[in-house]
Scaffold this motif. Structure first.
Motif, mmCIF file in Angstrom:
data_model
loop_
_atom_site.group_PDB
_atom_site.id
_atom_site.type_symbol
_atom_site.label_atom_id
_atom_site.label_comp_id
_atom_site.label_asym_id
_atom_site.label_seq_id
_atom_site.Cartn_x
_atom_site.Cartn_y
_atom_site.Cartn_z
ATOM 1 N N ALA A 232 0.831 -1.210 0.000
ATOM 2 C CA ALA A 232 0.000 0.000 0.000
ATOM 3 C C ALA A 232 0.863 1.257 0.000
ATOM 4 O O ALA A 232 0.570 2.228 -0.713
ATOM 5 C CB ALA A 232 -0.926 -0.014 1.208
ATOM 6 N N MET A 233 1.938 1.246 0.777
ATOM 7 C CA MET A 233 2.849 2.391 0.807
ATOM 8 C C MET A 233 3.495 2.591 -0.564
ATOM 9 O O MET A 233 3.571 3.710 -1.072
ATOM 10 C CB MET A 233 3.936 2.164 1.877
ATOM 11 C CG MET A 233 4.959 3.266 2.026
ATOM 12 S SD MET A 233 6.451 3.211 0.971
ATOM 13 C CE MET A 233 7.039 1.571 1.086
ATOM 14 N N ALA A 234 3.939 1.509 -1.169
ATOM 15 C CA ALA A 234 4.583 1.612 -2.480
ATOM 16 C C ALA A 234 3.596 2.081 -3.545
ATOM 17 O O ALA A 234 3.947 2.874 -4.424
ATOM 18 C CB ALA A 234 5.191 0.266 -2.863
ATOM 19 N N LYS A 235 2.368 1.610 -3.448
ATOM 20 C CA LYS A 235 1.341 2.049 -4.400
ATOM 21 C C LYS A 235 1.130 3.563 -4.272
ATOM 22 O O LYS A 235 1.019 4.265 -5.276
ATOM 23 C CB LYS A 235 0.036 1.309 -4.158
ATOM 24 C CG LYS A 235 -1.064 1.704 -5.117
ATOM 25 C CD LYS A 235 -2.343 0.933 -4.857
ATOM 26 C CE LYS A 235 -3.427 1.362 -5.839
ATOM 27 N NZ LYS A 235 -4.684 0.633 -5.631
ATOM 28 N N GLY A 236 1.092 4.057 -3.046
ATOM 29 C CA GLY A 236 0.961 5.507 -2.836
ATOM 30 C C GLY A 236 2.122 6.276 -3.429
ATOM 31 O O GLY A 236 1.937 7.352 -4.009
ATOM 32 N N MET A 237 3.328 5.725 -3.292
ATOM 33 C CA MET A 237 4.508 6.367 -3.891
ATOM 34 C C MET A 237 4.391 6.378 -5.416
ATOM 35 O O MET A 237 4.740 7.364 -6.061
ATOM 36 C CB MET A 237 5.782 5.637 -3.477
ATOM 37 C CG MET A 237 6.068 5.677 -1.988
ATOM 38 S SD MET A 237 6.606 7.269 -1.403
ATOM 39 C CE MET A 237 8.220 7.375 -2.102
ATOM 40 N N CYS A 238 3.893 5.288 -5.971
ATOM 41 C CA CYS A 238 3.743 5.203 -7.431
ATOM 42 C C CYS A 238 2.696 6.210 -7.922
ATOM 43 O O CYS A 238 2.913 6.904 -8.908
ATOM 44 C CB CYS A 238 3.348 3.790 -7.834
ATOM 45 S SG CYS A 238 3.131 3.560 -9.612
ATOM 46 N N LYS B 41 16.204 3.091 -4.354
ATOM 47 C CA LYS B 41 16.157 1.877 -5.177
ATOM 48 C C LYS B 41 15.072 2.026 -6.236
ATOM 49 O O LYS B 41 13.943 2.413 -5.926
ATOM 50 C CB LYS B 41 15.824 0.653 -4.320
ATOM 51 C CG LYS B 41 16.808 0.376 -3.218
ATOM 52 C CD LYS B 41 16.307 -0.772 -2.359
ATOM 53 C CE LYS B 41 17.158 -0.923 -1.131
ATOM 54 N NZ LYS B 41 16.580 -1.866 -0.184
ATOM 55 N N PRO B 42 15.393 1.703 -7.479
ATOM 56 C CA PRO B 42 14.333 1.711 -8.494
ATOM 57 C C PRO B 42 13.423 0.489 -8.286
ATOM 58 O O PRO B 42 13.891 -0.638 -8.227
ATOM 59 C CB PRO B 42 15.089 1.620 -9.813
ATOM 60 C CG PRO B 42 16.402 1.013 -9.459
ATOM 61 C CD PRO B 42 16.691 1.383 -8.039
ATOM 62 N N ILE B 43 12.132 0.745 -8.142
ATOM 63 C CA ILE B 43 11.161 -0.314 -7.905
ATOM 64 C C ILE B 43 10.211 -0.377 -9.095
ATOM 65 O O ILE B 43 9.670 0.645 -9.519
ATOM 66 C CB ILE B 43 10.363 -0.058 -6.604
ATOM 67 C CG1 ILE B 43 11.301 0.117 -5.406
ATOM 68 C CG2 ILE B 43 9.344 -1.161 -6.354
ATOM 69 C CD1 ILE B 43 12.112 -1.102 -5.046
ATOM 70 N N LEU B 44 10.008 -1.580 -9.617
ATOM 71 C CA LEU B 44 9.089 -1.789 -10.736
ATOM 72 C C LEU B 44 7.676 -2.034 -10.217
ATOM 73 O O LEU B 44 7.487 -2.627 -9.152
ATOM 74 C CB LEU B 44 9.526 -2.979 -11.576
ATOM 75 C CG LEU B 44 10.851 -2.852 -12.314
ATOM 76 C CD1 LEU B 44 11.161 -4.125 -13.087
ATOM 77 C CD2 LEU B 44 10.833 -1.656 -13.249
ATOM 78 N N ASP C 68 10.374 -7.787 -3.109
ATOM 79 C CA ASP C 68 11.495 -8.401 -2.380
ATOM 80 C C ASP C 68 12.519 -7.364 -1.930
ATOM 81 O O ASP C 68 13.150 -7.525 -0.892
ATOM 82 C CB ASP C 68 12.157 -9.494 -3.215
ATOM 83 C CG ASP C 68 12.679 -8.974 -4.542
ATOM 84 O OD1 ASP C 68 11.946 -8.240 -5.233
ATOM 85 O OD2 ASP C 68 13.829 -9.306 -4.893
ATOM 86 N N GLN C 69 12.683 -6.283 -2.684
ATOM 87 C CA GLN C 69 13.634 -5.232 -2.322
ATOM 88 C C GLN C 69 13.087 -4.292 -1.236
ATOM 89 O O GLN C 69 13.846 -3.592 -0.589
ATOM 90 C CB GLN C 69 14.023 -4.407 -3.550
ATOM 91 C CG GLN C 69 14.783 -5.189 -4.586
ATOM 92 C CD GLN C 69 16.142 -5.608 -4.070
ATOM 93 O OE1 GLN C 69 16.873 -4.806 -3.525
ATOM 94 N NE2 GLN C 69 16.464 -6.880 -4.239
ATOM 95 N N LEU C 70 11.774 -4.280 -1.074
ATOM 96 C CA LEU C 70 11.163 -3.412 -0.077
ATOM 97 C C LEU C 70 11.024 -4.096 1.284
ATOM 98 O O LEU C 70 10.807 -3.429 2.286
ATOM 99 C CB LEU C 70 9.774 -2.962 -0.553
ATOM 100 C CG LEU C 70 9.754 -2.103 -1.815
ATOM 101 C CD1 LEU C 70 8.319 -1.873 -2.264
ATOM 102 C CD2 LEU C 70 10.462 -0.789 -1.567
#
Length: 175
Positions: A68-74, A96-99, A117-119
Motif C-alpha cells: 500500500a505504501m509503495a502504491k501511494g509512492m507510485c 532503489k528503483p522499484i518496478l 522483495d527489495q522493499l
C-alpha cells in the motif's frame, strides 16, 4: 483388665497420632501430578506452532502495508502512474528503483531491478525465485514443519480493462 489399659498413657497417645501417607494417597497424588504435567506439556508443545502462525500473519500484514505504501509512492510519481491497468512502470523508493504492475510493486523484478522483495526486510521469510515472477512472489517461513505449506503468496492480477487487484494469501497448514 485389658492389656492396653496397662500401657503408659503417653505411649498410647503417641501411637494414635502417628502421621503419614497411605499407599492409596500416594498413588492418587501421583496420578493428579501426572495429569497436570501432561496438560502443561501439550500446551507448551503447541507454543512453537502458534509462534510460527503469528509470524506468518504478521508477515502478511507487513506485505500488505508495504504494498500500500509503495502504491501511494507510485501514484504520487507522474512517471510511475502511467497506467493503472497493465503497464509496468517504476519509481525510486529509498534510493532503489522499484518496478510496478498496475500500481503495485512487482513480486520479483528481473535483471537487478527492485520489486516487493527489495522493499521487505530480510528475516525468517525467504522468497522462492522458482515460484516468483513479476506478478507474484512466494515466501516460505524458515523452520516450519513443512515449508511448502507454511508460506505467503503475493500476486497481482491484471486485466486490460480492469484495474489490477492485489491478493496476499497464506498457507499455514504446514506451520
Amino acid at each position: 483388665m485389658h492389656k492396653n489399659d496397662t500401657l503408659n498413657p503417653e505411649l498410647k497417645h503417641a501411637a494414635s497420632t502417628e502421621s503419614g501417607f497411605t499407599l492409596v494417597e500416594l498413588v492418587v497424588a501421583l496420578l493428579v501430578i501426572s495429569v497436570l504435567a501432561a496438560g502443561a506439556y501439550s500446551r507448551l508443545a503447541n507454543t512453537d506452532t502458534q509462534a510460527r502462525l503469528a509470524s506468518l500473519q504478521s508477515f502478511k500484514a507487513t506485505v500488505l502495508s508495504v504494498a500500500a505504501m509503495a502504491k501511494g509512492m507510485c501514484i504520487s510519481d507522474p512517471q510511475c502512474d502511467i497506467d493503472q491497468y497493465q503497464t509496468t512502470s517504476s519509481t525510486t523508493i529509498e534510493g532503489k528503483p522499484i518496478l510496478f504492475t498496475g500500481r503495485y510493486p512487482v513480486g520479483l523484478a528481473p535483471h537487478g531491478a527492485g520489486g516487493l522483495d527489495q522493499l521487505m526486510m530480510p528475516g525468517k521469510f525467504t522468497i522462492q525465485p522458482a515460484l516468483s515472477d513479476t506478478n507474484r512472489a512466494t515466501y516460505f517461513l524458515a523452520g516450519a514443519h513443512d515449508e511448502r505449506h507454511c508460506k505467503l503468496e503475493y500476486s497481482i492480477t491484471s486485466a486490460q480493462s480492469n484495474p489490477s487487484v492485489l491478493s496476499v494469501t497464506v498457507d499455514s497448514s504446514g506451520c
